[in-house]
Write an enzyme that holds these catalytic residues in place. Structure first.
Site, PDB file in Angstrom:
ATOM      1  N   GLN A  64       0.816  -1.222   0.000  1.00 56.69           N
ATOM      2  CA  GLN A  64       0.000   0.000   0.000  1.00 56.69           C
ATOM      3  C   GLN A  64       0.847   1.270   0.000  1.00 56.69           C
ATOM      4  OE1 GLN A  64      -3.362   0.299  -0.184  1.00 56.69           O
ATOM      5  NE2 GLN A  64      -3.686  -1.907  -0.260  1.00 56.69           N
ATOM      6  N   CYS A  95     -20.142  -9.675   5.913  1.00 53.88           N
ATOM      7  CA  CYS A  95     -20.751 -10.032   4.633  1.00 53.88           C
ATOM      8  C   CYS A  95     -19.845  -9.707   3.459  1.00 53.88           C
ATOM      9  CB  CYS A  95     -22.083  -9.319   4.457  1.00 53.88           C
ATOM     10  SG  CYS A  95     -23.389 -10.193   5.320  1.00 53.88           S
TER      11      CYS A  95
END
Lengths: 126, 394
Positions: free
Chosen positions: B178, B323
């Site tokens: 990153q 989720c």
């Protein structure tokens, strides 16, 4: 390909029967915040007919769509029919859910069962 | 569409695309072939190696091209573990919030008899150098700590950790996926022994990356075969993609200062705007974070539905909810900084790119506010919080 079917997206973006029934005859809440899904169902019952139903849901897109569809499936129906609602019927009415989201339809079935039980236990106390 | 998921992947730069296409058209020879047409490809490969090395202050021979950051992480950690084992050292120091390419490699090594200390990253998402120092023992073979976190963007004190490791004579690897192309890095000054990078996080192509390993560190192979990459990574090199990655990295490095200043201003504006949403909190330190990264938790809502609704409004973002992670638990990064499950499910990561405008920032602030309010409107948790049946956490 989209993550969800058009039916799921329709019920997610335009959920039916959202809200609360203040003088509900039966309330059912299932799930917990730890797992990321909570469903709450409110029922209004007259002469063994579900005259009104509302829901509140904290959860993912398929949890919201499952709640919406489940309320549609039982609204205006006799109690005997509502008791037989299965998670499979909810998922099928939504044109299917991804395999890892099937538990959302199970929650919808359980929330309705719990609300019906709540209604019955209140009736027995009367 | 506003693309606010640059931590997931970035749009390729035009110069990188042009380089790739030109090599695919004109320089398709095998760099291992001895005729001139093959050697032309070899030249392109070595030119890319020189470019990449110069950006991080390394020597070309210290750069090994890989398929991406995950492969580089695997090879660095495996190699250091094996080197340690040969000397009877089977302890590794890392952190709780590394990328899974690191965590899963470490978990495998634990099954093979290694012990791993996973350092705390505290509420601000920052490793403490003194805790790294205290964790190092006579048995420590490797310290592996990411440069900047992929979810919450916090920048770790890499120079200080590097100095400690050098003093203690312990190998130091950093997953800089990153950070590279976004933050200034010099492997010599920062005492970095090994570093992993991925091309598609700085406008290069997917399927590219590299491992820097200081000369003298013996790498072991993950892929056996031909003699490519000094015999340490078999398989014909993807020359067009590697050369394209080098172009993208050089471009990012050349304009780093100006990009960083621009993004930092926009990021802070976005953070200020989102902070006004009640019962929300920024995840990770506000200052020591990537110029592109904004990560918030909103109480009473769930992240996946938030993302779907933002998608409807033309905003591409990411979340650490269960989720979206594909498991039952929310992001291990958010749990590591002490966010409880209830709150961690309601997270949102917006990672902006240099094409973002002030109008985009305003639109994101407005849209997130609307969506959060809408979802809270029929959230049973929010109702309980409002009614005082549950205590607010944020």
């Amino acid at each position: 390909m989209a993550l969800y079917s058009e039916k799921v997206m329709d019920h997610f973006l335009h959920p039916r029967n959202v809200g609360v029934i203040e003088d509900a005859d039966g309330i059912g809440e299932v799930g917990n915040a730890k797992c990321g899904d909570i469903m709450k169902i409110y029922l209004k019952i007259d002469n063994d007919i579900i005259t009104d139903v509302k829901f509140e849901t904290f959860g993912c897109g398929s949890a919201i769509a499952s709640s919406s569809m489940a309320t549609e499936l039982i609204k205006g129906k006799p109690l005997s029919e509502a008791m037989e609602l299965t998670n499979k019927a909810v998922a099928e009415a939504l044109d299917g859910l991804p395999a890892h989201k099937m538990h959302c339809s199970v929650l919808a079935e359980e929330a309705i069962q719990k609300a019906l039980e709540d209604y019955q236990s209140k009736q027995e106390k009367k | 569409m506003i693309y606010a998921d640059n931590a997931a992947t970035t749009k390729m730069s035009q110069a990188a695309i042009d380089k790739m296409v030109s090599l695919m058209n004109d320089t398709y020879g095998n760099p291992s072939s001895l005729y001139r047409f093959g050697q032309k490809a070899k030249e392109a490969l070595e030119e890319a190696r020189e470019t990449v090395a110069s950006v991080i202050g390394a020597e070309p021979r210290e750069i090994l091209f890989t398929s991406g950051g995950s492969e580089a992480d695997n090879q660095a950690i495996r190699s250091a573990a094996l080197l340690g084992k040969e000397k009877g050292k089977t302890h590794i120091v890392s952190t709780k919030f590394e990328h899974h390419a690191v965590l899963h490699t470490l978990a495998k090594l634990e099954k093979e008899g290694f012990t791993v200390t996973y350092l705390d990253v505290h509420e601000d998402g920052l490793v403490r150098p003194e805790e790294v120092e205290a964790a190092i023992t006579e048995e420590t073979a490797l310290v592996t700590i990411m440069y900047a976190n992929n979810e919450i963007g916090t920048i770790q004190p890499i120079s200080e950790i590097g100095r400690i490791c050098r003093e203690k004579k312990v190998l130091f690897h950093t997953d800089a996926v990153q950070a590279i192309g976004h933050l200034p890095i010099n492997v010599v000054e920062q005492n970095i022994d090994m570093l992993s990078a991925s091309g598609h996080k700085f406008h290069g192509p997917k399927g590219t990356g590299f491992l820097y390993a200081r000369k003298g560190i013996k790498l072991s192979n993950l892929i056996e075969g031909g003699a490519q990459e000094r015999g340490k990574r078999a398989g014909t090199e993807n020359v067009p993609a590697i050369a394209s990655m080098a172009v993208a990295l050089k471009e990012a490095a050349d304009k780093m200062e100006q990009t960083s200043a621009y993004l930092t201003e926009k990021r802070n504006k976005l953070i200020d705007g989102l902070s006004k949403i009640e019962h929300s909190a920024l995840n990770g330190d506000a200052e020591k974070r990537l110029p592109s990264n904004v990560n918030f938790c909103f109480e009473g809502i769930e992240g996946e539905s938030l993302l779907l609704l933002l998608d409807e409004k033309g905003i591409a973002a990411s979340s650490g909810s269960a989720c979206t992670s594909g498991s039952l638990d929310p992001s291990h990064v958010l749990l590591a900084i002490g966010r409880v499950h209830d709150v961690a499910h309601g997270s949102l990561r917006l990672s902006i790119g240099e094409d973002v405008t002030d109008e985009d920032i305003d639109y994101m602030v407005k849209s997130v506010g609307e969506v959060v309010a809408y979802l809270r409107g029929f959230s049973p948790i929010w109702r309980d919080l409002q009614a005082g049946k549950k205590q607010f956490i944020l």
